[in-house]
Design a protein around this motif. Structure first.
Motif, PDB file in Angstrom:
ATOM      1  N   ALA A   1      33.620  44.328  18.968  1.00  0.00           N
ATOM      2  CA  ALA A   1      31.900  44.103  17.856  1.00  0.00           C
ATOM      3  C   ALA A   1      30.904  44.257  18.062  1.00  0.00           C
ATOM      4  O   ALA A   1      30.347  44.603  19.566  1.00  0.00           O
ATOM      5  CB  ALA A   1      32.007  42.606  17.883  1.00  0.00           C
ATOM      6  N   PRO A   2      30.175  45.546  16.857  1.00  0.00           N
ATOM      7  CA  PRO A   2      28.829  45.590  17.164  1.00  0.00           C
ATOM      8  C   PRO A   2      27.791  44.797  18.145  1.00  0.00           C
ATOM      9  O   PRO A   2      27.445  43.267  17.557  1.00  0.00           O
ATOM     10  CB  PRO A   2      28.333  45.928  15.791  1.00  0.00           C
ATOM     11  CG  PRO A   2      29.288  45.817  14.734  1.00  0.00           C
ATOM     12  CD  PRO A   2      30.399  45.194  15.785  1.00  0.00           C
ATOM     13  N   ALA A   3      26.744  45.174  19.187  1.00  0.00           N
ATOM     14  CA  ALA A   3      25.707  44.602  19.636  1.00  0.00           C
ATOM     15  C   ALA A   3      24.415  44.805  18.335  1.00  0.00           C
ATOM     16  O   ALA A   3      23.697  44.430  19.119  1.00  0.00           O
ATOM     17  CB  ALA A   3      26.210  44.792  21.163  1.00  0.00           C
ATOM     18  N   LEU A   4      24.642  46.217  18.529  1.00  0.00           N
ATOM     19  CA  LEU A   4      23.521  46.919  18.662  1.00  0.00           C
ATOM     20  C   LEU A   4      23.622  47.756  16.893  1.00  0.00           C
ATOM     21  O   LEU A   4      24.444  48.303  16.827  1.00  0.00           O
ATOM     22  CB  LEU A   4      22.710  48.389  18.984  1.00  0.00           C
ATOM     23  CG  LEU A   4      21.097  48.679  18.953  1.00  0.00           C
ATOM     24  CD1 LEU A   4      20.725  48.183  18.913  1.00  0.00           C
ATOM     25  CD2 LEU A   4      20.723  49.726  20.535  1.00  0.00           C
ATOM     26  N   VAL A   5      22.962  47.226  15.969  1.00  0.00           N
ATOM     27  CA  VAL A   5      22.719  48.178  14.535  1.00  0.00           C
ATOM     28  C   VAL A   5      21.510  48.953  14.275  1.00  0.00           C
ATOM     29  O   VAL A   5      20.683  47.995  14.361  1.00  0.00           O
ATOM     30  CB  VAL A   5      23.146  46.810  13.711  1.00  0.00           C
ATOM     31  CG1 VAL A   5      23.067  47.710  11.906  1.00  0.00           C
ATOM     32  CG2 VAL A   5      24.969  46.631  13.632  1.00  0.00           C
TER      33      VAL A   5
ATOM     34  N   GLY B   1      25.939  34.100  17.112  1.00  0.00           N
ATOM     35  CA  GLY B   1      27.683  33.998  18.354  1.00  0.00           C
ATOM     36  C   GLY B   1      28.117  35.376  18.036  1.00  0.00           C
ATOM     37  O   GLY B   1      27.485  36.310  17.108  1.00  0.00           O
ATOM     38  N   PRO B   2      29.653  35.645  17.911  1.00  0.00           N
ATOM     39  CA  PRO B   2      30.450  36.413  17.572  1.00  0.00           C
ATOM     40  C   PRO B   2      29.664  36.971  16.142  1.00  0.00           C
ATOM     41  O   PRO B   2      30.521  35.759  15.086  1.00  0.00           O
ATOM     42  CB  PRO B   2      31.844  36.449  18.475  1.00  0.00           C
ATOM     43  CG  PRO B   2      31.986  35.291  19.409  1.00  0.00           C
ATOM     44  CD  PRO B   2      30.280  34.679  18.851  1.00  0.00           C
ATOM     45  N   GLY B   3      30.068  38.107  15.182  1.00  0.00           N
ATOM     46  CA  GLY B   3      29.962  38.173  13.518  1.00  0.00           C
ATOM     47  C   GLY B   3      28.540  38.124  13.099  1.00  0.00           C
ATOM     48  O   GLY B   3      28.404  38.180  12.416  1.00  0.00           O
ATOM     49  N   ALA B   4      27.772  37.225  13.980  1.00  0.00           N
ATOM     50  CA  ALA B   4      26.230  37.182  13.281  1.00  0.00           C
ATOM     51  C   ALA B   4      25.789  38.109  14.078  1.00  0.00           C
ATOM     52  O   ALA B   4      25.474  38.585  14.792  1.00  0.00           O
ATOM     53  CB  ALA B   4      25.452  36.312  14.599  1.00  0.00           C
ATOM     54  N   ARG B   5      24.506  38.402  12.793  1.00  0.00           N
ATOM     55  CA  ARG B   5      23.639  39.731  12.901  1.00  0.00           C
ATOM     56  C   ARG B   5      21.877  38.884  12.919  1.00  0.00           C
ATOM     57  O   ARG B   5      21.099  38.583  12.044  1.00  0.00           O
ATOM     58  CB  ARG B   5      24.021  40.422  11.786  1.00  0.00           C
ATOM     59  CG  ARG B   5      24.948  41.246  12.008  1.00  0.00           C
ATOM     60  CD  ARG B   5      25.198  42.099  10.408  1.00  0.00           C
ATOM     61  NE  ARG B   5      25.085  42.556   9.210  1.00  0.00           N
ATOM     62  CZ  ARG B   5      24.198  44.104   9.429  1.00  0.00           C
ATOM     63  NH1 ARG B   5      24.933  44.543  10.903  1.00  0.00           N
ATOM     64  NH2 ARG B   5      23.703  44.521   9.384  1.00  0.00           N
ATOM     65  N   VAL B   6      21.590  39.715  13.554  1.00  0.00           N
ATOM     66  CA  VAL B   6      20.216  39.232  14.178  1.00  0.00           C
ATOM     67  C   VAL B   6      19.076  40.257  13.566  1.00  0.00           C
ATOM     68  O   VAL B   6      18.863  41.036  14.460  1.00  0.00           O
ATOM     69  CB  VAL B   6      20.197  38.361  15.151  1.00  0.00           C
ATOM     70  CG1 VAL B   6      18.439  38.045  15.079  1.00  0.00           C
ATOM     71  CG2 VAL B   6      21.020  37.131  15.919  1.00  0.00           C
TER      72      VAL B   6
ATOM     73  N   ASP C   1      22.184  37.325   9.434  1.00  0.00           N
ATOM     74  CA  ASP C   1      22.287  35.631   8.998  1.00  0.00           C
ATOM     75  C   ASP C   1      20.928  35.432  10.137  1.00  0.00           C
ATOM     76  O   ASP C   1      21.115  33.579   9.567  1.00  0.00           O
ATOM     77  CB  ASP C   1      23.566  35.205  10.354  1.00  0.00           C
ATOM     78  CG  ASP C   1      24.345  36.136   9.193  1.00  0.00           C
ATOM     79  OD1 ASP C   1      24.975  36.122   8.429  1.00  0.00           O
ATOM     80  OD2 ASP C   1      24.691  37.363  10.658  1.00  0.00           O
ATOM     81  N   VAL C   2      20.208  35.517  11.134  1.00  0.00           N
ATOM     82  CA  VAL C   2      18.919  34.887  11.450  1.00  0.00           C
ATOM     83  C   VAL C   2      17.921  35.746  11.558  1.00  0.00           C
ATOM     84  O   VAL C   2      18.039  37.506  11.999  1.00  0.00           O
ATOM     85  CB  VAL C   2      18.668  34.917  13.025  1.00  0.00           C
ATOM     86  CG1 VAL C   2      17.608  34.158  13.555  1.00  0.00           C
ATOM     87  CG2 VAL C   2      19.921  33.489  12.834  1.00  0.00           C
ATOM     88  N   VAL C   3      16.913  35.955  10.984  1.00  0.00           N
ATOM     89  CA  VAL C   3      15.496  36.958  10.701  1.00  0.00           C
ATOM     90  C   VAL C   3      14.218  36.456  12.290  1.00  0.00           C
ATOM     91  O   VAL C   3      14.121  35.507  12.036  1.00  0.00           O
ATOM     92  CB  VAL C   3      14.519  36.935   9.803  1.00  0.00           C
ATOM     93  CG1 VAL C   3      13.760  37.769   9.826  1.00  0.00           C
ATOM     94  CG2 VAL C   3      15.384  37.554   8.795  1.00  0.00           C
TER      95      VAL C   3
ATOM     96  N   SER D   1      24.608  36.082  23.892  1.00  0.00           N
ATOM     97  CA  SER D   1      25.218  34.870  22.778  1.00  0.00           C
ATOM     98  C   SER D   1      26.099  35.528  22.055  1.00  0.00           C
ATOM     99  O   SER D   1      27.095  34.824  21.819  1.00  0.00           O
ATOM    100  CB  SER D   1      23.696  34.310  21.253  1.00  0.00           C
ATOM    101  OG  SER D   1      23.515  35.285  20.357  1.00  0.00           O
ATOM    102  N   GLY D   2      26.093  36.913  22.435  1.00  0.00           N
ATOM    103  CA  GLY D   2      28.254  37.990  21.988  1.00  0.00           C
ATOM    104  C   GLY D   2      27.796  38.006  20.483  1.00  0.00           C
ATOM    105  O   GLY D   2      28.230  38.466  19.026  1.00  0.00           O
ATOM    106  N   ALA D   3      25.935  37.762  19.328  1.00  0.00           N
ATOM    107  CA  ALA D   3      25.570  38.272  18.559  1.00  0.00           C
ATOM    108  C   ALA D   3      25.133  39.928  18.407  1.00  0.00           C
ATOM    109  O   ALA D   3      25.398  40.446  18.825  1.00  0.00           O
ATOM    110  CB  ALA D   3      24.870  37.118  17.360  1.00  0.00           C
ATOM    111  N   CYS D   4      25.043  40.149  17.552  1.00  0.00           N
ATOM    112  CA  CYS D   4      24.641  41.606  16.960  1.00  0.00           C
ATOM    113  C   CYS D   4      23.070  41.652  16.911  1.00  0.00           C
ATOM    114  O   CYS D   4      22.652  41.371  16.087  1.00  0.00           O
ATOM    115  CB  CYS D   4      25.484  42.330  15.775  1.00  0.00           C
ATOM    116  SG  CYS D   4      24.387  43.368  15.477  1.00  0.00           S
ATOM    117  N   VAL D   5      22.110  42.450  17.277  1.00  0.00           N
ATOM    118  CA  VAL D   5      20.910  42.764  17.360  1.00  0.00           C
ATOM    119  C   VAL D   5      20.697  44.300  15.937  1.00  0.00           C
ATOM    120  O   VAL D   5      21.130  44.542  16.357  1.00  0.00           O
ATOM    121  CB  VAL D   5      20.185  43.742  18.341  1.00  0.00           C
ATOM    122  CG1 VAL D   5      19.311  43.855  17.654  1.00  0.00           C
ATOM    123  CG2 VAL D   5      20.169  42.310  19.352  1.00  0.00           C
TER     124      VAL D   5
END
Length: 252
Positions: free
Chosen positions: A162-166, A58-63, A102-104, A83-87
């Motif tokens: 928020a960041p979507a792609l880093v 979700g928002p704030g999570a980095r995958v 937060d997830v790999v 999901s609102g998270a960031c790749v």
């Protein structure tokens, strides 16, 4: 001809308006995989539900998306964004930037000892499970994704700023994601069949960035992506250009 779309939910919605039309065609010397818009969005939906329900994305999570630049990455990245998270894309060594994740999600689980949830993604098109032992606690994506629903469940509200792609070179916010893709990936006219050859790109993060931005740009303009991986010689590439009716080229 459909209008250009500028948000990810609208891009995905547009892909289903012509349900049988190919939107991703993946080539290597060993396989050809083609996904219609309906099939692609179905996979994205299932994967989004898994991310939210199983992994608290979700928002704030980095995958960290440590995958080959291939068709499965085009399921996982839109699902993370939905999901609102960031790749987060890997650098040249396959690791994340210094901010932590937060997830790999990876096809090489043995390379990651981060202590965060680990999702193992089998690359072969027909894989229904991971081909071998997995690290303790790792999630087998091929087996798990299929168990999730074809309709989106509850989703947290996306933070547009928020960041979507880093990537190793910068970040892009959710609100700017599609426009960024259209800026960096020239994909021809509306409805184009766009060819992107990543077969000779050694940097996994760079190849993934090119694949994701080219796909988003093409889809936003009602087009499709012909993605070429390793193993095809010049003659085979020329042949597939004709058979797949490619009418635009992108650069990895």
């Amino acid at each position: 001809m459909a209008d250009v779309t500028t948000t990810l939910p609208r891009v995905l919605e547009q892909l289903t308006r012509d349900p049988g039309r190919p939107r991703v065609t993946w080539y290597t010397d060993a396989e050809r995989v083609e996904l219609s818009g309906t099939v692609l969005v179905n996979w994205v939906t299932k994967t989004t539900n898994l991310l939210v329900e199983e992994l608290d994305a979700g928002p704030g999570a980095r995958v960290l998306l440590d995958l080959p630049a291939a068709w499965r990455a085009l399921m996982w990245a839109p699902a993370v964004w939905r999901s609102g998270a960031c790749v987060v894309l890997p650098d040249g060594t396959g690791t994340a930037d210094g901010g932590g994740v937060d997830v790999v999600v990876t096809d090489r689980p043995e390379a990651h000892t981060t202590g965060v949830p680990l999702v193992a993604v089998a690359s072969p098109a027909l894989a229904r499970s991971w081909p071998g032992p997995l690290p303790a606690g790792a999630l087998d994506a091929a087996a798990a994704v299929m168990t999730y629903g074809d309709t989106l469940g509850w989703l947290p509200a996306t933070d547009a700023t928020a960041p979507a792609l880093v990537t190793p070179t910068g970040s892009t916010a959710h609100a700017a994601l599609v426009e960024h893709a259209r800026t960096v990936a020239g994909t021809g006219s509306a409805g184009s069949r766009v060819l992107l050859d990543v077969g000779s790109t050694a940097d996994r993060g760079a190849a993934l960035a090119a694949t994701l931005t080219t796909a988003l740009a093409a889809w936003s303009d009602d087009g499709s992506l012909v993605l070429v991986g390793p193993g095809l010689d010049a003659q085979a590439r020329d042949r597939l250009r004709r058979t797949e009716r490619v009418d635009a080229d992108a650069t990895a």
